[in-house]
Every structure is written in structure tokens, then in C-alpha cells.
Design an enzyme around this catalytic site. Structure first.
Site, PDB file in Angstrom:
ATOM      1  N   HIS A 272      38.218  29.176  36.792  1.00 29.92           N
ATOM      2  CA  HIS A 272      39.623  29.631  36.408  1.00 29.92           C
ATOM      3  C   HIS A 272      40.589  29.810  35.479  1.00 29.92           C
ATOM      4  O   HIS A 272      42.107  29.055  34.403  1.00 29.92           O
ATOM      5  CB  HIS A 272      40.370  30.144  37.776  1.00 29.92           C
TER       6      HIS A 272
ATOM      7  N   HIS B 189      37.594  35.759  42.389  1.00 34.00           N
ATOM      8  CA  HIS B 189      36.309  35.350  42.830  1.00 34.00           C
ATOM      9  C   HIS B 189      35.231  36.837  42.639  1.00 34.00           C
ATOM     10  O   HIS B 189      34.254  36.688  42.692  1.00 34.00           O
ATOM     11  CB  HIS B 189      36.381  34.993  43.292  1.00 34.00           C
TER      12      HIS B 189
END
Lengths: 333, 333
Positions: free
Chosen positions: A57, A220
Site C-alpha cells: 500500500h 486488497h
């Protein structure tokens, strides 16, 4: 799978070697534990801020370590929670005698591991350790990896605001109140044009048709609310603003807004979407006080974007504007 | 083609609407001419710095407008030079009485248009207008759109360094000398894992096999030196360092290094490559004084990266470290 890596099992460590090499003056990297630390940690008398989560991320969380933001970031494997040992190493390294605050995105694994670490750290050192949960994604109530809402874009704003507050000397109780206020007043919603490829899987997490988007995507690649035909950016703006405003009334208080790229969407498109989003928000009576556009919480190379809004009173705006000096967010320093 | 846009012909304008909305305090956008300006332009007594080029490389150039960097950026259509009218509008807007400097990447269209604009602006206003050429790509000598080397990553460093020098009051002649020094001491080389999709074309510019990379890629997808099998990041690091060091001796002086993402490569991979590159450089006796990692000059959503090295004496390091306040680069402010 086409990635600039050596071996799948070494991605996080190898990348942290690069982080250490790129920021030798401001960051220290504990490669053994995959923890990124402020070079000047611990700061005596300041609450230590620890966050972390699965990697992939970036810049969140490792890129948000530094003056005015996090003291430490625990880097798990890609899209996988770090383990308690990492968090305990971080707790110890940032403990300046005023307690430690964990900033935790609401995913089952992260919550469990941060809880265990807090308990064990406190037992071992006697330090008070508390946590703030981020749960801002209005797309779904429960999810693949979540009880309750997922923690997504608001995490960036939470880390900035709590980091500024800790820097100016607020104590642990004040930070807990502030964190609850940020979480109460913040909401996010995202959409994906493509899947990313998780290195350990080697293939896209999901497939979308050439004209299809996933509305309410998780960071995700978890499913969102629905699949829809990709419309114009003006339509996309409506699609991401509507569920946020349906969930919380954002009129009456100015907002801090983040239009976030998921990793594979060029900045020219992000600004274009922001132009449309800002028109929609203005039309709905939402007053935009501050704006952040760019890749701030990504999902590897996923194409798409997300919008985060946060109700911001004068205190939050002052904390937002306060100096910050990290690889991923920097101003006033 | 899967992009967050309204209509292909409106991409640049629509995106600039978003830039204006995101940065109301620091930037002014002349939508008529697709020119992004410092809100406080013109600055009396300061050389006005104007750059620009085809869009699709963001944050360059529009994201580098602000204190300590550019006064104006002229935004052409995607991968297409802006036209002289845009540059003349920029020249006029930033003319603070100390002359105007064009920073021009070495592509035939850009050079021709900036030259024409300089001539016409000077004739119209009497202002002295000069230009600095950036030609740093060691991959190819001449290219599809170039006589001589292409201007790539060094442009970011050039804009930062000349911007700092102009801010501290250096005059046009001093900036010309400085620009020549930067161009003489800077070199770049890039590689691509995937093509981008130019909106007007609607399909990838080129095709690569799943295990193939283009070594020496241009920022518009122009061919490089050769296609090779994608190796490990350690091998990639050798492949991008070697041609730079073969072209110029970077030992003996510290260097400013930029490991740049082409748009579609996640930051975790960029740092990973930087870790490997820094090892290769150290092994070759190159001393790294400053490092910049991230998406700074992109090719839409192309996956890949490039490396830029610049020999940096004390003067250049001081200018590099000087305060800058733009959407794309910010420190010390």
C-alpha cells in the site's frame, strides 16, 4: 507476473533495504523485524505512534514515518498483517515515556496482532499502550477479512492528524479522543478498473471485463458492492461521492478531501476525477477546505481511485496544516 | 482502453480543472491556454522559468510549478508538444522584468515551438528570452522525435535546481551557465515492463512478451536499445547503471540520484530497485549524496523505471536542498 523484484519471499526486506538507502538521515530500518523508524526515536515525553499492516500500500505506512506523523511502521508481507513480534519491537523503539498509540486498520488479522502485541509490550515494559481503530470504508459492512467496516484511506489522514497532535505534546488520552473524532467524521469509497497481482499468487486477484469497474473495491482487491459499466469520469465522480454522502452528512463543516490513486492510475486521471468530484461536492453543499490528490494508499499496481472525506473543525485543520516531514507527505519542514 | 476520463479530446483541460480545484491557493490555471502558473506570478525582479511539453508525464511539468521551481508550465495534449501561443501566454504571465528562461526537453516539436515562441515573445514585449535544453538519455543518440539525445529524467532535477537559483536572485546569464552545467553532468536510462495506452490511439504503443523488457525506453514509448528477458531486480539495476556509467564518469564528485517510476510500477518495487542500484553504484565508487525515489516523470500507466544521475558540487547540492513548494516536490516550505 511481471515485477521488478528478486524473489517473492524477499520483496519486503529488499524494498526496505532501498528505503534505508534512500532516507539515511531521517529513517532507521530494523531489517530483522521489518520495522521502519524515525532516526531520532524514541522522542522523550512524546507519545510514540506505531502503525503498520500488510505491505503493498506504499507510501502507507513506511512512507509516513517521520516528524509530525508516525514514529514507526511495521511492514507485513504483501497484504498480510505484520506479527506481534514486529509490533513489540516497534513499541520498544518508540517508547519515550509518554505511552504508545497503535493506529490499526480494521482487518481481523491486524486487530488481533496489534492487540496481542499491546498486551505483551505492556506486560513486558509497563508502558501504557492504546489503540485507535480506522474503519472508514462505507462500501461494505463486513468483508472478507473484516468484522465491521474496512480501514482504508482515512488511515492516511489519521496518521497525519494524530502525528501532528503527538508532536505538539498532546497526551495519550487526548490522542484517543482525537482518533475517535477522526474515525467518526471520516468516510471513504473506492473503485477499481483493474486488479493487482499479489506476488505470492502470481496472477490477478480478480478479472474485470474491458468496460467494467468494481464499485466499493477493498485495498486488497476484496469485492465491493457491485460491478458496473465504466462510465465517464463525471459519472464515476457521482458513483464515489454518493455512497459517502448517503452514509454521513458532510454539510455544515468544512472537509479535508483525499482523492487517492490505487497505484496504476496516472496522476492526470486522478486530477481529472478530482475536478469532477469537487463539482459534485460543491453541488451537494459540501465545503472543501483542504485537498490531497495522489497515490497515498495503494494496492500495488491496481488501476482505480478512492475518495476520502473528513469533517474538519479548526483543530483538525490546524493539525492537518502542521509541519510534516516524511517521504510520503511533506510540508512546512 | 480503460481510463478515468470524460472524452479523449478533453483530457488535458479536464485534468487542469482538477489541478485548479486542488491547489487554489498556490496555483492559477489559464484554462484557455492550458498553462499552469504560480498564483503570485509574475515575481518582480526574478527570472521567470517556463517549461512544458506533452501531457501524460505528471507530475512533470504542471506539478512542478510553485515557489522554488517553475513559474509556469505549458501543457500540450498527451505526448504532444504545446504550441507557441501557449508559451507566449506563459512568457507574458511570468515576466517580472528580469527575463524569461525556457526549460526545454530535447524533442523536435518542443524545441521548434519553444524557439518560435521565444522569438515572438521577445519581439512583442522586448523581454529577453533564453532557453536551456535537457538532453540526458544515454539510450539512443537520435530517436523517433529527436535530433540528439532525448530529454528525460534530468528535467526534474533541472527544474528544481534552476528554480532554486532563480528564487535566490541569480540572473539570466547565471541560469544559462547553471543549466549547461546540469545538462553536462546529468545522464539517464530507463526500462519498460509494459507499454502505456495513449488515449488518442486507444491501444498499447508497443507489445512486450510476458518475460520481456524494453531497455532504453523513451518516455513516450519510443524504442530503446534492445529487448531483453526480464531478470531479477539486481540484474535490472546493472542494466540501468551500466549504460550511464559507460557514458560519463560519475566517480570523484557526489551525485544526486533519482530512481523514477514510469507510472504503473508500485513504490515497493521502486524502492526495491533503488536498493539494488545503490549497491551497484557504491560498488563502482559512485558516492550518492541525495536520493529521490518515486513517480516524478511518468509515461501514463507504463510499468518500468528510470535512473538519473547528476554530478553535484556544493553549489548544486545547496540548490537541491533549497526550499521548494510545488504539488510534486515539496520540502523546506
Amino acid at each position: 507476473m511481471k515485477k521488478l523484484i528478486n524473489a517473492v519471499e524477499d520483496i519486503v526486506t529488499d524494498s526496505l533495504v532501498g528505503v534505508a538507502a534512500a532516507h539515511p538521515d531521517s529513517l532507521t530500518v530494523d531489517l530483522q523485524n521489518s520495522v521502519v523508524l524515525r532516526a531520532d526515536a524514541p522522542r522523550t515525553g512524546k507519545v510514540g505512534l506505531v502503525s503498520g499492516g500488510g505491505s503493498g500500500h506504499e507510501p502507507m505506512h513506511s512512507g509516513y514515518v517521520g516528524y509530525g506523523m508516525l514514529d514507526a511502521a511495521c511492514c507485513g508481507q504483501v497484504f498480510t498483517s505484520p506479527v506481534p513480534d514486529q509490533m513489540m519491537a516497534a513499541d520498544k523503539a518508540v517508547d519515550g515515556g509518554a505511552g504508545v498509540l497503535h493506529i490499526v486498520k480494521n482487518y481481523t488479522g491486524d486487530v488481533m496482532n496489534f492487540d496481542m502485541a499491546a498486551e505483551m509490550s505492556a506486560a513486558e515494559t509497563g508502558t501504557r499502550i492504546e489503540s485507535v481503530l480506522v474503519a472508514d470504508d462505507v462500501a461494505v459492512q463486513d468483508s472478507l477479512f473484516t468484522a465491521g467496516r474496512r480501514g482504508v484511506g482515512l488511515t492516511v489522514l489519521m496518521e497525519k492528524i494524530l502525528g501532528a497532535a503527538a508532536e505538539t505534546g498532546r497526551d495519550l488520552d487526548a490522542l484517543l479522543d482525537l482518533g475517535a473524532k477522526v474515525n467518526d467524521g471520516g468516510r471513504s469509497f473506492g473503485l477499481a478498473l483493474t486488479s493487482c497481482v499479489v506476488p505470492a499468487a502470481g496472477q490477478p486477484t480478480f478479472e474485470l471485463d474491458e468496460d467494467e469497474v468494481e464499485l466499493g473495491i477493498g485495498i486488497h482487491g476484496e469485492p465491493g458492492r457491485e460491478r458496473a459499466k465504466l462510465g465517464t469520469a463525471a459519472q464515476v465522480a457521482e458513483q464515489i461521492v454518493e455512497p459517502i454522502l448517503a452514509d454521513l452528512d458532510f454539510t455544515g463543516t468544512p472537509v479535508i478531501a483525499m482523492l487517492n490513486g490505487m497505484g496504476g492510475t496516472p496522476l492526470i486521471e486522478q486530477y481529472l476525477v478530482w475536478g469532477e468530484v469537487s463539482k459534485v461536492l460543491s453541488g451537494k453543499g459540501v465545503a472543501i477546505a483542504r485537498t490531497l490528490v495522489g497515490n497515498h494508499i495503494t494496492s500495488l499496481e491496481m488501476a482505480g481511485c478512492s475518495l476520502t472525506l473528513l469533517k474538519a473543525d479548526d483543530d483538525l485543520l490546524t493539525l492537518w496544516d502542521a509541519p510534516v516531514n516524511t517521504p510520503g507527505l511533506r510540508w512546512g519542514c
